[in-house]
Design a protein around this motif. Structure first.
Motif, PDB file in Angstrom:
ATOM      1  N   ILE A 289       0.899  -1.075  -0.249  1.00  0.00           N
ATOM      2  CA  ILE A 289       0.042  -0.291   0.238  1.00  0.00           C
ATOM      3  C   ILE A 289       0.843   0.739   0.058  1.00  0.00           C
ATOM      4  N   SER A 290      -0.152   2.376  -0.700  1.00  0.00           N
ATOM      5  CA  SER A 290       1.353   4.321  -0.657  1.00  0.00           C
ATOM      6  C   SER A 290       0.966   4.518   0.313  1.00  0.00           C
ATOM      7  N   LEU A 291       1.780   5.274   0.869  1.00  0.00           N
ATOM      8  CA  LEU A 291       2.243   5.785   2.241  1.00  0.00           C
ATOM      9  C   LEU A 291       0.983   6.012   2.619  1.00  0.00           C
ATOM     10  N   ARG A 292       0.299   6.796   1.903  1.00  0.00           N
ATOM     11  CA  ARG A 292      -0.927   7.760   2.141  1.00  0.00           C
ATOM     12  C   ARG A 292      -1.968   7.132   2.612  1.00  0.00           C
ATOM     13  N   LEU A 293      -2.274   6.410   1.946  1.00  0.00           N
ATOM     14  CA  LEU A 293      -2.992   4.802   2.548  1.00  0.00           C
ATOM     15  C   LEU A 293      -2.734   4.418   3.335  1.00  0.00           C
ATOM     16  N   LYS A 294      -1.471   4.310   3.640  1.00  0.00           N
ATOM     17  CA  LYS A 294      -1.151   3.885   4.784  1.00  0.00           C
ATOM     18  C   LYS A 294      -0.988   4.734   6.117  1.00  0.00           C
ATOM     19  N   ALA A 295      -0.385   5.604   6.175  1.00  0.00           N
ATOM     20  CA  ALA A 295      -0.851   6.732   7.161  1.00  0.00           C
ATOM     21  C   ALA A 295      -2.753   7.126   7.512  1.00  0.00           C
ATOM     22  N   LEU A 296      -3.308   6.787   6.791  1.00  0.00           N
ATOM     23  CA  LEU A 296      -5.363   6.272   6.502  1.00  0.00           C
ATOM     24  C   LEU A 296      -5.559   5.003   7.625  1.00  0.00           C
ATOM     25  N   GLY A 297      -4.746   4.396   6.887  1.00  0.00           N
ATOM     26  CA  GLY A 297      -5.568   2.961   7.880  1.00  0.00           C
ATOM     27  C   GLY A 297      -4.649   2.355   9.841  1.00  0.00           C
ATOM     28  N   TRP A 298      -3.548   3.421   9.642  1.00  0.00           N
ATOM     29  CA  TRP A 298      -3.165   3.733  10.832  1.00  0.00           C
ATOM     30  C   TRP A 298      -3.899   4.719  11.403  1.00  0.00           C
ATOM     31  N   LEU A 299      -4.381   5.433  10.953  1.00  0.00           N
ATOM     32  CA  LEU A 299      -4.690   6.323  11.769  1.00  0.00           C
ATOM     33  C   LEU A 299      -6.037   5.894  12.069  1.00  0.00           C
ATOM     34  N   ALA A 300      -6.881   5.290  11.495  1.00  0.00           N
ATOM     35  CA  ALA A 300      -8.326   3.981  11.991  1.00  0.00           C
ATOM     36  C   ALA A 300      -8.304   3.098  12.715  1.00  0.00           C
ATOM     37  N   THR A 301      -6.594   3.124  12.756  1.00  0.00           N
ATOM     38  CA  THR A 301      -6.427   1.495  13.611  1.00  0.00           C
ATOM     39  C   THR A 301      -5.816   2.437  14.896  1.00  0.00           C
ATOM     40  N   GLY A 302      -5.324   3.759  14.908  1.00  0.00           N
ATOM     41  CA  GLY A 302      -4.924   4.270  16.366  1.00  0.00           C
ATOM     42  C   GLY A 302      -6.097   4.767  17.256  1.00  0.00           C
ATOM     43  N   THR A 303      -7.271   5.719  16.290  1.00  0.00           N
ATOM     44  CA  THR A 303      -8.683   5.536  16.572  1.00  0.00           C
ATOM     45  C   THR A 303      -9.187   4.966  17.405  1.00  0.00           C
ATOM     46  N   MET A 304      -9.382   3.584  16.808  1.00  0.00           N
ATOM     47  CA  MET A 304     -10.007   2.262  17.085  1.00  0.00           C
ATOM     48  C   MET A 304      -9.381   2.432  18.776  1.00  0.00           C
ATOM     49  N   ALA A 305      -7.831   1.976  18.884  1.00  0.00           N
ATOM     50  CA  ALA A 305      -7.602   1.935  19.800  1.00  0.00           C
ATOM     51  C   ALA A 305      -8.116   2.763  21.408  1.00  0.00           C
ATOM     52  N   CYS A 306      -7.724   4.098  21.098  1.00  0.00           N
ATOM     53  CA  CYS A 306      -8.428   5.143  21.325  1.00  0.00           C
ATOM     54  C   CYS A 306     -10.167   4.759  22.583  1.00  0.00           C
ATOM     55  N   ALA A 307     -10.704   4.591  21.460  1.00  0.00           N
ATOM     56  CA  ALA A 307     -11.643   3.943  21.878  1.00  0.00           C
ATOM     57  C   ALA A 307     -11.511   3.391  22.510  1.00  0.00           C
ATOM     58  N   VAL A 308     -11.157   2.115  22.297  1.00  0.00           N
ATOM     59  CA  VAL A 308     -11.589   0.342  23.416  1.00  0.00           C
ATOM     60  C   VAL A 308     -10.646   0.945  24.590  1.00  0.00           C
ATOM     61  N   LEU A 309      -9.485   2.051  24.232  1.00  0.00           N
ATOM     62  CA  LEU A 309      -8.434   1.949  25.769  1.00  0.00           C
ATOM     63  C   LEU A 309      -9.933   2.987  26.627  1.00  0.00           C
ATOM     64  N   THR A 310     -10.517   3.971  25.782  1.00  0.00           N
ATOM     65  CA  THR A 310     -11.693   4.553  26.365  1.00  0.00           C
ATOM     66  C   THR A 310     -13.028   4.216  27.079  1.00  0.00           C
ATOM     67  N   MET A 311     -13.027   3.044  26.738  1.00  0.00           N
ATOM     68  CA  MET A 311     -14.535   1.890  27.141  1.00  0.00           C
ATOM     69  C   MET A 311     -13.894   1.972  28.056  1.00  0.00           C
ATOM     70  N   PHE A 312     -12.974   1.225  28.846  1.00  0.00           N
ATOM     71  CA  PHE A 312     -12.139   0.100  29.420  1.00  0.00           C
ATOM     72  C   PHE A 312     -11.831   1.610  30.665  1.00  0.00           C
ATOM     73  N   ALA A 313     -11.704   3.058  30.430  1.00  0.00           N
ATOM     74  CA  ALA A 313     -11.416   3.302  31.381  1.00  0.00           C
ATOM     75  C   ALA A 313     -12.678   4.180  31.726  1.00  0.00           C
ATOM     76  N   THR A 314     -13.570   3.902  30.986  1.00  0.00           N
ATOM     77  CA  THR A 314     -15.214   4.665  31.638  1.00  0.00           C
ATOM     78  C   THR A 314     -16.246   3.542  32.001  1.00  0.00           C
ATOM     79  N   TRP A 315     -15.513   2.085  32.024  1.00  0.00           N
ATOM     80  CA  TRP A 315     -16.131   1.376  31.958  1.00  0.00           C
ATOM     81  C   TRP A 315     -16.785   1.151  33.801  1.00  0.00           C
ATOM     82  N   GLY A 316     -17.489   1.163  34.345  1.00  0.00           N
ATOM     83  CA  GLY A 316     -18.699   1.136  35.150  1.00  0.00           C
ATOM     84  C   GLY A 316     -18.697   2.594  36.064  1.00  0.00           C
ATOM     85  N   ARG A 317     -18.141   3.332  34.798  1.00  0.00           N
ATOM     86  CA  ARG A 317     -18.668   4.993  35.631  1.00  0.00           C
ATOM     87  C   ARG A 317     -19.763   4.840  35.698  1.00  0.00           C
TER      88      ARG A 317
END
Length: 426
Positions: free
Chosen positions: A398-426
């Motif tokens: 994959i191209s550099l542009r697609l690589k950047a977009l794909g990793w951005l999506a991956t990082g965003t999902m990782a942050c979403a999951v971490l946020t989910m666990f951080a707010t668990w039970g609140r």
């Protein structure tokens, strides 16, 4: 997309060029997704309309990567992971995917049954059985070249949610303003709602489905080969994948936007803030937006469910069959791919059977979303690593542009999951 066993024509219409990406995008707006979008619209009004814009480029990035892996290598995601990574990683991910997809199927056929009950009365659970069996029968007994256009046509059912919005009065200036300039909040309920939208929108089953469908299309079209073997076919196919995915993900997000908007301008504005299921959202619309809006919303639940259930069951079958190196494909006869069709059947029937248990469907769907969110991140990481490897993709890494977009999506999902666990039970 033309799926006949004929030459690959240059003069395809736009509709013929659309296929795996459009179906994956539309299936993302399944009845459980409709429930999530209705919940956030009812709870926050216009406050989360911006998510439909924010998730669009992220969906494009990871779905184009998934599709290109399938088309370039001639194998689905699970088969490629098995070739290049330890097998235990694949078995864990595929097992979790199977569990999450089966729960989603249960929720979707249950929602379809409840929607039909709203429309005509009768037993919702037996309607759910009928929808599940009908979906399974179509997948097993209709050859893939004839079945794929049926799925593609079912995507049009989602236009019901666009029509629903135009059946009520809306201040479009306010909608545009709140979408582009959102009133963000950092309270726990708002953050959890954002995570829910991202988790609903970027789903692992879509990765497996679109990649495997690219393989199906390639095998069903005379003269087409994996791009690593036939690089001369690359330009047209990669261009088609981008077009298909851009339009498919745009369609998905437009529908999500209108579902949130429908709930915002009806339920939220009338003080109905607690919606648990898509059928509840449809029922609540009736006294607020009128019979026409109610009918459209309910019919949309059934139409998108008929599309989503085959995609959920199919992605499970592709993943498991590839993991165990069984013959795969809806294009094969049942006796030619027994294992594949066995998983397809089990996933669908188990999903139907869950509607007869004492399991709380809302809690089950919550845990399905948790599992989906958790497994999405490692799957996305592996996808991005594979897509950049020349020993996997050859010169089509994959191209550099697609690589950047794909990793951005991956990082965003990782942050979403971490946020989910951080707010668990609140």
């Amino acid at each position: 997309m033309s799926l006949n066993r004929t030459a690959f024509h240059k003069n395809q219409s736009l509709w013929e060029k659309l296929g795996p990406g459009l179906i994956a995008g539309a299936a993302d707006d399944d009845p459980s997704g409709i429930a999530t979008y209705s919940q956030v619209g009812a709870a926050f009004g216009y406050g989360l309309l911006w998510t439909a814009l924010a998730t669009y480029p992220l969906m494009i990035g990871i779905q184009v990567v998934s599709a290109q892996i399938g088309r370039v290598t001639g194998d689905g995601i699970a088969a490629n992971i098995l070739k290049h990574y330890p097998s235990w990683i694949l078995y864990v991910l595929v097992g979790l995917l199977l569990v999450a997809n089966t729960i989603n199927i249960a929720a979707d056929v249950g929602a379809m049954g409840a929607a039909l009950k709203l429309l005509i009365g009768g037993p919702a659970v037996w309607y759910a059985v009928a929808f599940g069996v009908a979906s399974l029968t179509l997948q097993v007994f209709i050859p893939f070249p004839r079945y794929a256009p049926i799925l593609k046509a079912l995507t049009l059912a989602l236009l019901a949610y666009v029509a629903t919005v135009f059946s009520v009065k809306i201040s479009w200036g306010s909608v545009l303003y709140r979408t582009v300039i959102p009133d963000l909040s950092f309270n726990v309920s708002y953050i959890v709602a954002v995570v829910a939208v991202f988790g609903t929108t970027i789903s692992p089953y879509m990765f497996f489905w679109q990649a495997s469908q690219e393989v199906e299309v390639q095998r069903a079209t005379q003269g087409q080969e994996p791009l690593t073997s036939a690089p001369s076919q690359a330009w047209r196919n990669l261009r088609r994948i981008r077009l298909d995915t851009y339009i498919g993900m745009a369609f998905s997000n437009v529908i999500a936007f209108f579902i949130i908007l429908t709930a915002a301008v009806t339920l939220y504005q009338h003080g109905v803030r607690d919606i648990q299921t898509s059928a509840q959202a449809a029922a609540a619309l009736r006294p607020l937006a009128g019979e026409f809006a109610f009918l459209l919303f309910s019919a949309g639940i059934i139409g998108c469910g008929l599309l989503a259930v085959p995609v959920l069951a199919g992605s499970s079958a592709y993943a498991v069959a590839e993991a165990f190196q069984w013959r795969i494909g809806l294009g094969r006869e049942v006796l030619q791919a027994r294992g594949f069709y066995m998983i397809l059947t089990l996933a669908t029937l188990l999903g139907v059977a869950l509607n007869f248990t004492a399991i709380d469907p809302i809690k089950a769907l919550f845990w399905s979303a948790v599992v989906n969110g958790v497994i999405a991140v490692p799957i996305m990481i592996i996808l991005m690593l594979m897509a950049g490897r020349r020993d996997v993709m050859g010169k089509f890494a994959i191209s550099l542009r697609l690589k950047a977009l794909g990793w951005l999506a991956t990082g965003t999902m990782a942050c979403a999951v971490l946020t989910m666990f951080a707010t668990w039970g609140r």
